[in-house]
Design an enzyme around this catalytic site. Structure first.
Site, PDB file in Angstrom:
ATOM      1  N   LEU A  83       0.852  -1.196   0.000  1.00  0.00           N
ATOM      2  CA  LEU A  83       0.000   0.000   0.000  1.00  0.00           C
ATOM      3  C   LEU A  83       0.885   1.242   0.000  1.00  0.00           C
ATOM      4  O   LEU A  83       1.809   1.333   0.801  1.00  0.00           O
ATOM      5  CB  LEU A  83      -0.891   0.029   1.244  1.00  0.00           C
ATOM      6  CG  LEU A  83      -1.900  -1.112   1.430  1.00  0.00           C
ATOM      7  CD1 LEU A  83      -2.491  -1.063   2.836  1.00  0.00           C
ATOM      8  CD2 LEU A  83      -3.006  -1.043   0.386  1.00  0.00           C
ATOM      9  N   HIS A  84       0.597   2.178  -0.897  1.00  0.00           N
ATOM     10  CA  HIS A  84       1.365   3.426  -0.872  1.00  0.00           C
ATOM     11  C   HIS A  84       0.578   4.639  -1.359  1.00  0.00           C
ATOM     12  O   HIS A  84       1.017   5.765  -1.205  1.00  0.00           O
ATOM     13  CB  HIS A  84       2.636   3.296  -1.717  1.00  0.00           C
ATOM     14  CG  HIS A  84       2.383   3.317  -3.197  1.00  0.00           C
ATOM     15  ND1 HIS A  84       1.936   2.217  -3.886  1.00  0.00           N
ATOM     16  CD2 HIS A  84       2.506   4.319  -4.106  1.00  0.00           C
ATOM     17  CE1 HIS A  84       1.810   2.528  -5.160  1.00  0.00           C
ATOM     18  NE2 HIS A  84       2.130   3.794  -5.322  1.00  0.00           N
ATOM     19  N   ARG A  85      -0.599   4.426  -1.956  1.00  0.00           N
ATOM     20  CA  ARG A  85      -1.334   5.571  -2.512  1.00  0.00           C
ATOM     21  C   ARG A  85      -1.940   6.413  -1.390  1.00  0.00           C
ATOM     22  O   ARG A  85      -2.453   5.882  -0.404  1.00  0.00           O
ATOM     23  CB  ARG A  85      -2.410   5.101  -3.485  1.00  0.00           C
ATOM     24  CG  ARG A  85      -1.807   4.413  -4.705  1.00  0.00           C
ATOM     25  CD  ARG A  85      -2.762   4.252  -5.859  1.00  0.00           C
ATOM     26  NE  ARG A  85      -2.074   3.596  -6.960  1.00  0.00           N
ATOM     27  CZ  ARG A  85      -1.332   4.225  -7.868  1.00  0.00           C
ATOM     28  NH1 ARG A  85      -1.230   5.549  -7.827  1.00  0.00           N
ATOM     29  NH2 ARG A  85      -0.726   3.553  -8.829  1.00  0.00           N
ATOM     30  N   ARG A 118       6.397   6.151   2.467  1.00  0.00           N
ATOM     31  CA  ARG A 118       5.304   7.072   2.791  1.00  0.00           C
ATOM     32  C   ARG A 118       4.248   6.412   3.671  1.00  0.00           C
ATOM     33  O   ARG A 118       3.463   7.096   4.336  1.00  0.00           O
ATOM     34  CB  ARG A 118       4.676   7.646   1.525  1.00  0.00           C
ATOM     35  CG  ARG A 118       3.772   6.690   0.761  1.00  0.00           C
ATOM     36  CD  ARG A 118       2.967   7.404  -0.330  1.00  0.00           C
ATOM     37  NE  ARG A 118       2.076   8.375   0.226  1.00  0.00           N
ATOM     38  CZ  ARG A 118       2.025   9.666  -0.150  1.00  0.00           C
ATOM     39  NH1 ARG A 118       2.835  10.097  -1.080  1.00  0.00           N
ATOM     40  NH2 ARG A 118       1.165  10.482   0.394  1.00  0.00           N
ATOM     41  N   ASP A 163      -2.271  -1.582  -4.012  1.00  0.00           N
ATOM     42  CA  ASP A 163      -2.828  -0.441  -4.747  1.00  0.00           C
ATOM     43  C   ASP A 163      -1.847   0.019  -5.828  1.00  0.00           C
ATOM     44  O   ASP A 163      -1.953   1.115  -6.354  1.00  0.00           O
ATOM     45  CB  ASP A 163      -3.196   0.708  -3.802  1.00  0.00           C
ATOM     46  CG  ASP A 163      -2.030   1.200  -2.956  1.00  0.00           C
ATOM     47  OD1 ASP A 163      -0.865   0.834  -3.249  1.00  0.00           O
ATOM     48  OD2 ASP A 163      -2.265   1.958  -1.994  1.00  0.00           O
TER      49      ASP A 163
END
Length: 351
Positions: free
Chosen positions: A206-208, A239, A278
């Site tokens: 997950l990074h969005r 992030r 994602d």
């Protein structure tokens, strides 16, 4: 000898320029130069990929670093224009994917009358809230040559008024990268280092911003994933880390790890039962491998991975139901590991 700049900024770019660099490096008619803008700059997000792919150090490093979208784009535009005007003026600029450097370098190049080729042109999610969609649309609006992964991308470009004579369906260069590294990937057995059994675990990435920037949203995803009765390996994007650090306790079935190099990560993916993500690129790699992928997004710029491949779009509300009904799909046309060779022939004719 024609000078070709290959622009890379973030780990998805490194994967895509590697096969093209290797296809061009020994050609007598061109000199490929790697331009690293610096968006991903730590070892696991940058140099490890150069090492894995046998790439030399970048010919030019712009040092773009982090910052807001505007800061990254502006800094890269300034640095790249200076490079082209003062040190290395290329005969062609190749931009890849949809990161901020793709937009920045294409604009800087066109402002000083340099031709631009876009690798992975024509991909559209039709969601203008995604920064990547803005980068894709603007880059395609000013590019001169368009290399596409699938027919739906061709159709998107034609609808936007692009001359069909400038569109080349070359296939998916991400698959070239996998084929190039397949032997090393199969030897890795990275899942064993986590004490896992083949096909009995899930990969989570997950990074969005929509998924990770709000603590409550990220927490909701993790709470849902906790209900899956399999171990989950979660390589944590930088992030994402800051919000994970304030979520206690983390689900018992999730094992966190640092971002992995390409070989180890693809070894984990290829031996997993499924992937929850994602990401954009993982949708393509899992489609090629026939591994079920559950994409935590409302839209995808790679719809062929849903219509033909193993990908399904999911939300927190329906993930648990969807994961009971995985799909393996089939491999789209020209996703055969030969895209770089097709691009080379296009370039040879054009230059």
């Amino acid at each position: 000898m024609k000078t070709i700049h290959l622009i890379c900024a973030a780990r998805p770019n490194f994967m895509k320029i590697a096969p093209l660099y290797h296809a061009l490096k020994n050609e007598p008619w061109c000199v490929p130069e790697i331009v690293h803008t610096g968006q991903h700059y730590d070892y696991q997000m940058s140099q490890s990929f150069f090492d894995d792919f046998g790439l030399p150090s970048a010919n030019h490093y712009l040092g773009g670093g982090s910052g807001t979208h505007a800061e990254q784009t502006a800094q890269t535009m300034i640095a790249y224009e200076k490079l082209c005007l003062e040190k290395s003026r290329p005969d062609l600029v190749v931009v890849v994917g949809d990161v901020n450097a793709t937009l920045a370098c294409s604009i800087a190049a066109k402002k000083i009358h340099l031709p631009v080729a876009h690798l992975e042109a024509g991909l559209r999610s039709f969601d203008r809230t995604m920064p990547e969609e803005i980068n894709r649309v603007v880059t395609d609006s000013i590019s001169d040559c368009f290399w596409t992964t699938s027919e739906d991308a061709d159709e998107n470009l034609k609808k936007e008024g692009i001359n069909p004579e400038h569109i080349y369906l070359v296939g998916n260069i991400m698959i070239d990268t996998y084929c190039m590294m397949k032997e090393k990937i199969e030897k890795s057995d990275a899942y064993k280092t986590f004490g896992l059994k083949k096909k009995e675990y899930i990969i989570l990435t997950l990074h969005r911003p929509v998924n990770v920037d709000v603590k409550e949203t990220l927490e909701s995803i993790l709470n849902t994933v906790e209900q899956i009765d399999l171990p989950i390996i979660f390589p944590v994007h930088p992030r994402t880390r800051k919000n994970l650090d304030v979520i206690h306790p983390l689900p018992q079935n999730i094992t966190l790890c640092e971002p992995l190099g390409y070989v180890d990560f693809m070894s984990l993916v290829s031996n997993s039962s499924s992937v929850i993500s994602d990401s954009g690129g993982i949708q393509e790699e899992t489609t090629y491998l026939g591994i079920p992928c559950f994409t935590m997004r409302n839209t995808t710029e790679r719809p062929i991975t849903v219509t033909m491949g193993s990908n399904q779009l999911v939300s927190v509300d329906n993930l648990l139901e969807k994961i009971k009904h995985p799909q393996t799909g089939s491999i789209p046309p020209l996703w055969d590991g030969k895209a770089a060779g097709r691009i080379k022939q296009v370039l040879k004719s054009a230059l």
